[in-house]
Design an enzyme around this catalytic site. Structure first.
Site, PDB file in Angstrom:
ATOM      1  CG  ASP A  95     -16.912  50.555  64.207  1.00 55.98           C
ATOM      2  OD1 ASP A  95     -16.225  50.398  65.223  1.00 55.98           O
ATOM      3  OD2 ASP A  95     -17.698  49.678  63.769  1.00 55.98           O
ATOM      4  CB  SER A  96     -21.703  49.443  62.512  1.00 47.99           C
ATOM      5  OG  SER A  96     -21.068  48.624  63.483  1.00 47.99           O
ATOM      6  N   GLY A  97     -21.189  51.633  65.046  1.00 49.43           N
ATOM      7  CA  GLY A  97     -21.810  52.236  66.217  1.00 49.43           C
ATOM      8  C   GLY A  97     -22.074  51.280  67.355  1.00 49.43           C
ATOM      9  N   GLY A  98     -22.187  49.989  67.066  1.00 46.51           N
ATOM     10  CA  GLY A  98     -22.491  49.029  68.131  1.00 46.51           C
ATOM     11  C   GLY A  98     -21.442  49.055  69.218  1.00 46.51           C
ATOM     12  CG  ASP A 149     -19.972  44.426  65.571  1.00 51.19           C
ATOM     13  OD1 ASP A 149     -20.290  45.645  65.564  1.00 51.19           O
ATOM     14  OD2 ASP A 149     -18.843  44.027  65.899  1.00 51.19           O
ATOM     15  CD  GLN A 192     -17.474  40.720  67.522  1.00 54.60           C
ATOM     16  OE1 GLN A 192     -16.706  40.332  68.399  1.00 54.60           O
ATOM     17  NE2 GLN A 192     -17.498  42.001  67.134  1.00 54.60           N
ATOM     18  N   GLY A 219     -14.063  42.116  68.293  1.00 52.95           N
ATOM     19  CA  GLY A 219     -13.983  41.424  69.583  1.00 52.95           C
ATOM     20  C   GLY A 219     -12.584  41.270  70.125  1.00 52.95           C
ATOM     21  CG  ASP A 269      -9.422  51.320  63.779  1.00 54.53           C
ATOM     22  OD1 ASP A 269      -9.848  50.142  63.775  1.00 54.53           O
ATOM     23  OD2 ASP A 269      -9.688  52.146  64.678  1.00 54.53           O
ATOM     24  CB  CYS A 307      11.240  59.938  62.195  1.00 59.09           C
ATOM     25  SG  CYS A 307       9.622  60.332  61.485  1.00 59.09           S
ATOM     26  CB  CYS A 309       7.548  62.616  59.773  1.00 54.99           C
ATOM     27  SG  CYS A 309       7.645  63.366  61.402  1.00 54.99           S
ATOM     28  CB  CYS A 312      11.496  63.905  62.569  1.00 50.37           C
ATOM     29  SG  CYS A 312      10.572  63.017  63.850  1.00 50.37           S
ATOM     30  CG  HIS A 338       6.674  61.632  65.321  1.00 44.10           C
ATOM     31  ND1 HIS A 338       7.704  61.341  64.441  1.00 44.10           N
ATOM     32  CD2 HIS A 338       6.746  60.709  66.311  1.00 44.10           C
ATOM     33  CE1 HIS A 338       8.393  60.293  64.890  1.00 44.10           C
ATOM     34  NE2 HIS A 338       7.840  59.890  66.021  1.00 44.10           N
TER      35      HIS A 338
HETATM   36  N1  LIG Z   1     -11.580  46.697  69.362  1.00 43.50           N
HETATM   37  C1  LIG Z   1     -12.666  46.996  68.598  1.00 43.50           C
HETATM   38  C2  LIG Z   1     -12.777  48.288  68.035  1.00 43.50           C
HETATM   39  C3  LIG Z   1     -13.877  48.603  67.259  1.00 43.50           C
HETATM   40  C4  LIG Z   1     -14.881  47.653  67.034  1.00 43.50           C
HETATM   41  N2  LIG Z   1     -15.981  47.964  66.281  1.00 43.50           N
HETATM   42  C5  LIG Z   1     -16.939  47.043  66.085  1.00 43.50           C
HETATM   43  N3  LIG Z   1     -18.028  47.374  65.325  1.00 43.50           N
HETATM   44  N4  LIG Z   1     -16.877  45.795  66.594  1.00 43.50           N
HETATM   45  C6  LIG Z   1     -15.823  45.423  67.350  1.00 43.50           C
HETATM   46  O1  LIG Z   1     -15.784  44.195  67.846  1.00 43.50           O
HETATM   47  C7  LIG Z   1     -14.764  46.360  67.606  1.00 43.50           C
HETATM   48  C8  LIG Z   1     -13.647  46.026  68.375  1.00 43.50           C
END
Ligand SMILES: Nc1ccc2nc(N)nc(O)c2c1
Length: 375
Positions: A95-98, A149, A192, A219, A269, A307, A309, A312, A338
């Protein structure tokens, strides 16, 4: 030039928007719909790569914000990139960090240039721009990278969200220009627009026009109801190209995964499985089971009798409860393993249901047994 990431649509489910596909990356090809374990700081908490392979994980996540702050992208780059650093030879997505700046850092200030903020670790003044984020992701070497973003609060005003979407589109374009390794790292655009259909359409149109190899739906999973999330997905996924992967960020619980797949999402994720595992809460086919509850102290059944796994097959509720109560870290290794397996395996079951065109029947049976009620 061959793109780093390719998506192949294998089959569309007859009665829903669900699709069976596969995503081709420089570190392997993986079937979708898929759940991706989160390893924010270059580790899926308490999991060895061997555990992740054994449970069937294909792509795992790490995070630009965290790894930039610690240990620093230059150390990861010197190690040969995230795959070498983590000893993980399958897929990695960063993920980009924003989003993390907004959810973690203090005193941040957003401008056209980027986001100024104070590190959540030591209060150091930092600045993250689209160019900086992309260059960190290039250094980390993930197979799939996210654009930089802004994730506006779901209930922000229309005017704020409109301005934010337009800036996020400009940031996405700047990221494409800054991207140094498009042949080996696929950059996804992030749609978004909060809950506004016209702003989602504007965002999707801008990003699809930039021809990314894949698209994330951002978003969402930021406090809105499941009904709201599904409403936004209903009109957003059809705005995205069918021949590209769609990734719903930060989702989620078993019901949200199934309902996202039904609406055309391919990748998910969420920190949920490992987060709830740390306090002894597990997901089972019969719903959540809080294994540290006293009622399991002499319960010698597996967490989930249905399960298959590793956990289990080899451990009981009584033993896992004991470990959690005794603060033995092996206990949260077992609950984490698990829970991750539960969601990865759920996606395998969903793939089968798409194959058999009976995803809605699968949903009904799963919801009934898990104990989800529709209201
Ligand atoms: N619920 C999320 C989780 C991670 C996200 N990461 C980015 N970059 N942008 C979002 O809108 C996210 C929303």
């Amino acid at each position: 030039m061959e793109p780093a990431i390719k998506y192949r649509l294998i089959k569309k489910e007859k009665h829903t928007g669900a699709r069976l596909g596969e995503i081709v990356t420089p570190h392997g090809t993986f079937k979708t719909p898929m759940f991706m374990p989160v390893g924010t700081q270059a580790s899926v908490k308490t999991m060895a790569p061997e555990d992740l392979k054994e449970m069937g994980a294909g792509i795992i996540l790490s995070n630009t914000y965290h790894l930039w702050l610690r240990p620093g992208e230059d150390i990861v780059e010197k190690a040969g990139g995230l795959h070498k650093f983590m000893n993980w030879d399958r897929g990695v997505l960063t993920d980009s960090g924003g989003f993390q700046v907004f959810s973690l850092a203090k005193l941040r200030d957003i401008s056209e240039e980027g986001v100024a903020f104070k590190s959540h670790l030591n209060g150091e003044k930092l600045f993250l721009s689209p160019e900086k984020a992309i260059h960190v992701e290039n250094a980390l070497g993930a197979d799939i990278m996210m654009s930089f973003d802004e994730c506006p609060p779901f209930f922000e005003s229309y005017d704020y969200v409109k301005k934010s979407v337009e800036r996020t589109s400009r940031w996405a374009e700047r990221g494409l220009i800054a991207h140094q390794n498009p042949a080996t790292q696929g950059l996804f655009g992030i749609v978004q627009g909060a809950g506004f259909e016209d702003l989602r359409r504007q965002s999707a149109r801008d990003l699809v026009g930039m021809d990314f190899p894949g698209y994330s739906i951002g978003g969402l999973s930021v406090g809105e109801s499941k009904g709201e999330m599904n409403r936004v997905l209903d009109f957003t996924t059809p705005m995205l190209p069918e021949d590209k992967p769609r990734y719903l960020m930060g989702v989620g619980s078993p019901d949200a995964l199934i309902d996202g797949v039904i609406r055309g999402v391919d990748m998910f994720d969420c920190v949920l499985p490992t987060r709830i595992a740390r306090n002894g809460t597990t997901m089972t086919s019969q719903g959540r089971l809080v294994v540290k509850n006293a009622k399991y102290s002499e319960d010698f059944r597996p967490l989930d009798p249905k399960c298959d796994c590793y956990v289990c097959k080899n451990y009981t509720r009584a033993y896992i409860r004991h470990l959690i109560k005794a603060d033995e870290t092996f206990g949260i290794h077992l609950t984490s393993y698990h829970n991750l397996y539960f969601l990865i395996n759920l996606m395998h079951q969903v793939q089968d249901a798409i194959e058999q065109d009976n995803l809605l029947e699968f949903r009904e049976a799963f919801f009934e047994e898990y104990g989800y009620n529709e209201n």
